[in-house]
Design an enzyme around this catalytic site. Structure first.
Site, PDB file in Angstrom:
ATOM      1  NE  ARG A  30      -4.143  -2.089   1.600  1.00 20.90           N
ATOM      2  CZ  ARG A  30      -5.214  -2.427   2.304  1.00 20.90           C
ATOM      3  NH1 ARG A  30      -5.361  -1.984   3.540  1.00 20.90           N
ATOM      4  NH2 ARG A  30      -6.151  -3.190   1.769  1.00 20.90           N
ATOM      5  CE1 TYR A  63      -2.133   0.483  -8.324  1.00 21.82           C
ATOM      6  CE2 TYR A  63      -2.237  -1.029 -10.169  1.00 21.82           C
ATOM      7  CZ  TYR A  63      -1.624   0.013  -9.516  1.00 21.82           C
ATOM      8  OH  TYR A  63      -0.529   0.586 -10.060  1.00 21.82           O
ATOM      9  CD  GLU A  64      -1.814  -4.031  -2.570  1.00 22.58           C
ATOM     10  OE1 GLU A  64      -1.609  -4.539  -3.681  1.00 22.58           O
ATOM     11  OE2 GLU A  64      -1.939  -4.707  -1.529  1.00 22.58           O
ATOM     12  N   GLY A  65      -6.547  -2.373  -2.651  1.00 20.59           N
ATOM     13  CA  GLY A  65      -7.552  -1.861  -1.719  1.00 20.59           C
ATOM     14  C   GLY A  65      -7.977  -0.478  -2.168  1.00 20.59           C
ATOM     15  CD  GLN A  85      -5.767   1.574   1.324  1.00 18.16           C
ATOM     16  OE1 GLN A  85      -5.064   1.601   2.322  1.00 18.16           O
ATOM     17  NE2 GLN A  85      -5.821   0.537   0.500  1.00 18.16           N
TER      18      GLN A  85
END
Lengths: 574, 574
Positions: free
Chosen positions: B297, B433-435, B440
């Site tokens: 992240r 992406y990546e959450g 977040q």
């Protein structure tokens, strides 16, 4: 996914914000009866959804193509445009003397709103024609009007605006295209123009180019510009088409979006035989430009509403269809449609509030323009002030709503197949063309701020503050705006005003849009309908969230320019 | 245009915000001497500018291509990647036991920052490898580590993360890929994964896929997920390559941006012969995921900084080069470079403040991560809280700065040939992406807010407020944030917190970034250099304009969820 016209919200905005009934009370707009209004809004909505919308994705994928000097569009565009012309949609607001229906601009805005939400790139074709009609209607000779206007009003022919040259973008006065008398009353046009929207295509029988150029001995800068009508095919006195004029499309741009709208580099007079006719007087081209500018800028602001509506429809469909994750803190561990998650609700409500708020601002502005055309001077001045707000903020929220639409789709939003990304790409042109949003804001804090020494703006904000007792955030924002106008008019230097212009323009637009949403909610207040309930929530959200956020821009609007010039260009660009 | 690494600002951030000298005082990071730090930052900056940047536009235009199961990249990518590996850049932060240099994560972040600013799509290849290294280093067996880590650390092999399936995006627990024991200690993997970044390509000798799957009888949901290492080519005990494993790239996505990063649909076990090895224990895949998550992240937040830097460089070049219009109110009517106009200055200063502010936040976060690795628990907890802020806000400002870059270019910004539009397209993936950024923010107001009953966050904001007496806007914003944490911890429901999560996350990130910029300005305060002067202006602008704007989000952060649920899903999506 399919597009459905937001007919109910459009009718509401046309009634409440444009005040169509009041307009129809005037003999000039008597045709705009409630029945006629609903018939138009419903009819164009169905037409746009049925004929323009199905071509939107295809237009993006295949795009406009140039080969051998001819620009072609994907299959289906020609048929759809023909149907549009045949059904009379292009003629809604045209003068009855030239075959138009003589209806208010408000309804022409609705035609464009529906066409553009269905297919933004395609809608630029009729949108540009409007500009040519405006210029000829206000500045053309009776012969020019008779020759060109009927076919432009019907849409049989299309129009273009040729301003920009490589060295003359925002600064129109720097243009170099020349016009030389041919001795027979016509002019020989020579030069290259760029960014000419729908400058070449095969959907209309003729393309009527309006071209800005300099005549011999013209003064330097913007005072030496004249406007010419330069048709693709010369027009004989009987209105029939003559030979091809000496002009051509040299290339089309490879762009980020609006792929089906050919953006042309046009070359005039390669063989010194490009024939044009002067419109109005020499060196008064800029005045003619200004005639077109208000409606053109409203029409671009309208594009923000359009792309927001389209992105909203796509996102809300996806948010109800996509099942993912259980509701946080809920009893059940079963996954739910993502519309049930708080942050997705936030995004959807924000998208909806920005879309409906910008629509309310659009029709409020259109209604003021229509009153201006009825010689209501106060309304015209107010319209002039609203135009930069609508153009700048409307197009900004178009981008923001399209971006939120991508976000709601998650990873699928970044993949072109869903279509969410197309809206994000298409939306991005609107803050740029027809005067960048920075230029809109500069117009607001210079020319428009000067109207009645700031009085036109302060009375607008005072009216909002007084009328929003039920939405304290809006009243406070309007108060901030009024204070900024007074500061700008009294203490601030020109640089200070320009430095704060964009945040002030946003604050102003939010104040007006939020106010107009409140007026919609009030108009429905007695009704126990889904529309009334939803509008109350949307208007409340707008005031509580969006107006409060806009108040956070006050420091930027009033900070002045000193910090911007504390570094010289080299140090700033470090 | 060319890319130049922002070496001086990176070194400043690494010194002031990451506190590299303090880190180097610890034996583990003793190699991070000032000379070594400058050598790395300068070296990777030159490498990225010289080798990766020239491929950025070509990668966008030609993209990754799939044919016969093989993904190829445009000419030049293979050579550049080979040079990257040979020069040892991939190994900067790797463990010395596996051939790495054992330097702090802070410097690995700098390697990625430069690679990604030069070529965001390309930099995803080494970025994904980091995740595979992290997982194996923390959870792999000694044999797995010996077999895979040296070649992953060097970059000879690359890594991927295989989480997402069509029905399992943000909700990893919904995945269906299976792993069945083969009786020899290995597992048979079967399933389809989507959105696999650099899932197939021909730049590395092998691709080490980390795959999340369910073993027989595993519990439902996220507690029944295990992690497997599934190499493209099976690896013999001596480390040499064996036969091709039964996995393949079925298709690659047609995306909005990062065209040179192949986003693959991967099929495992079409012939029931895909061999994987379990990493760690069964059903503990999610724990391994969390190991990777923090750095992944941060690395995505870093991408926001990267694209912002690249867009800023392009815009400031254009703003100095493009001459248009005279200075408003100036004595001369000669056109000037557009950087002289107030609103262009505003845009550039905003771009620069957001870029440098997000960089300060990036290295502050990285420095806290490095302290966490030295068993500083307080720093680790603070890092955990900073990660969602950096990931969400960093990627949001990446999009905003890229959009401002387009705007500064005017019409040329919408034309692909300038490259400004590429940054706008590339930037848009990072908030997803990546959450997603919504996830977040949810992480911030649930898990992270719970750390020491809110104490980790309140102490952060209290520290900012106390340390920003010279920037009252920042102190006030930090005070707002602290108040919101207390409200969220005491009165607010879970829905209320989630409803306000995104605006609160933005406010928090702005407070920390502005504070870290102030610290940079103070560190340079004694110097009479262009860098010191510019930093003072940038830090001042950030506090005065951006922190004040963020305070306008307070109403949104604290409004609660009631209005979001006042309409049911059908009425909201009306």
């Amino acid at each position: 996914m399919d597009f459905t016209a937001p007919t109910a919200d459009q009718v509401l905005a046309i009634k409440v914000n444009a005040g169509i009934d009041e307009l129809a009370a005037h003999p000039r707009f008597a045709a705009a009866s409630p029945d006629m209004v609903e018939a138009i809004v419903e009819g164009i909505g169905q037409f746009a959804a049925g004929e323009f919308a199905p071509l939107n994705r295809k237009g993006d994928q295949e795009g406009a193509k140039l080969a051998n000097g001819t620009v072609t569009l994907p299959d289906g565009f020609a048929e759809a445009y023909r149907a549009y012309v045949e059904q009379g949609w292009n003629a809604v607001a045209g003068d009855e003397a030239h075959g138009g229906q003589g209806l208010p601009f408000t309804l022409a805005a609705n035609v464009l709103e529906n066409l553009g939400a269905a297919n933004m790139a395609f809608s630029l074709l009729p949108m540009l024609t409007v500009g040519a009609i405006d210029a000829l209607a206000h500045h053309g000779s009776p012969q020019q009007q008779a020759l060109y206007l009927p076919k432009l009003v019907s849409g049989e022919w299309s129009g273009t605006m040729n301003l920009t040259e490589p060295q003359a973008g925002s600064d129109v006065g720097a243009l170099r295209t020349t016009a030389t008398p041919r001795g027979d009353g016509t002019w020989s046009i020579k030069g290259t123009k760029i960014f000419i929207t729908w400058g070449e295509h095969d959907l209309a029988g003729n393309i009527v180019h309006l071209v800005l150029a300099r005549t011999p001995g013209a003064p330097a800068g913007s005072r030496g510009i004249s406007l010419f009508v330069v048709p693709k095919y010369l027009v004989k006195p009987d209105g029939s088409l003559g030979p091809r004029n000496d002009l051509r499309c040299v290339s089309i741009e490879h762009k980020l979006g609006i792929m089906a709208s050919p953006t042309c580099v046009m070359s005039f007079g390669d063989n010194d035989d490009c024939i044009g006719e002067l419109i109005g007087h020499e060196n008064e081209g800029l005045k003619a430009m200004f005639t077109m500018m208000n409606s053109a800028r409203i029409n671009v602001g309208n594009q923000g509403v359009q792309i927001a509506e389209r992105a909203l429809q796509q996102a809300r469909y996806y948010a109800r269809d996509r099942v993912q994750s259980a509701r946080a803190g809920g009893a059940s561990r079963e996954p739910v449609a993502i519309i049930e998650h708080p942050d997705v609700r936030r995004m959807l409500l924000r998208m909806r509030a920005l879309t409906e708020g910008s629509r309310a601002l659009l029709y409020y502005t259109a209604g003021q323009v229509d009153r201006g055309a009825l010689s209501d001077v106060a309304a015209q001045l107010r319209a002039d002030c609203l135009v930069p707000m609508l153009k700048a903020w409307g197009t900004d929220i178009g981008c923001e709503v399209a971006s939120l639409g991508v976000q709601i789709h998650g990873g699928m939003g970044f993949v072109e197949e869903t279509g969410a990304a197309q809206h994000y790409r298409d939306a991005r042109i609107a803050p740029i063309y027809e005067g960048t949003n920075g230029i809109q804001a500069a117009d607001l804090v210079t020319r428009k701020l000067g109207y009645e020494q700031g009085g036109v703006l302060t009375s607008l904000f005072a009216e909002i503050a007084a009328d929003c007792a039920d939405a304290p955030e809006l009243a406070a924002l309007a108060g901030d705006c009024e204070g900024i106008v007074r500061w700008m008019g009294a203490e601030a230097s020109l640089d200070d005003r320009l430095a704060g212009s964009v945040p002030f323009c946003t604050m102003s637009a939010v104040a007006v849009a939020g106010w107009q949403l409140q007026r919609q909610a009030r108009a429905l207040a007695g009704e126990d309908t889904p529309q009334a309930k939803a509008k109350t929530v949307v208007a409340r959200y707008f005031a509580q969230h969006i107006a409060s956020e806009a108040r956070g821009l006050k420091a930027q609007a009033t900070a002045g320019a000193d910090l911007f010039y504390a570094l010289d260009a080299e140090a700033l660009a470090g």
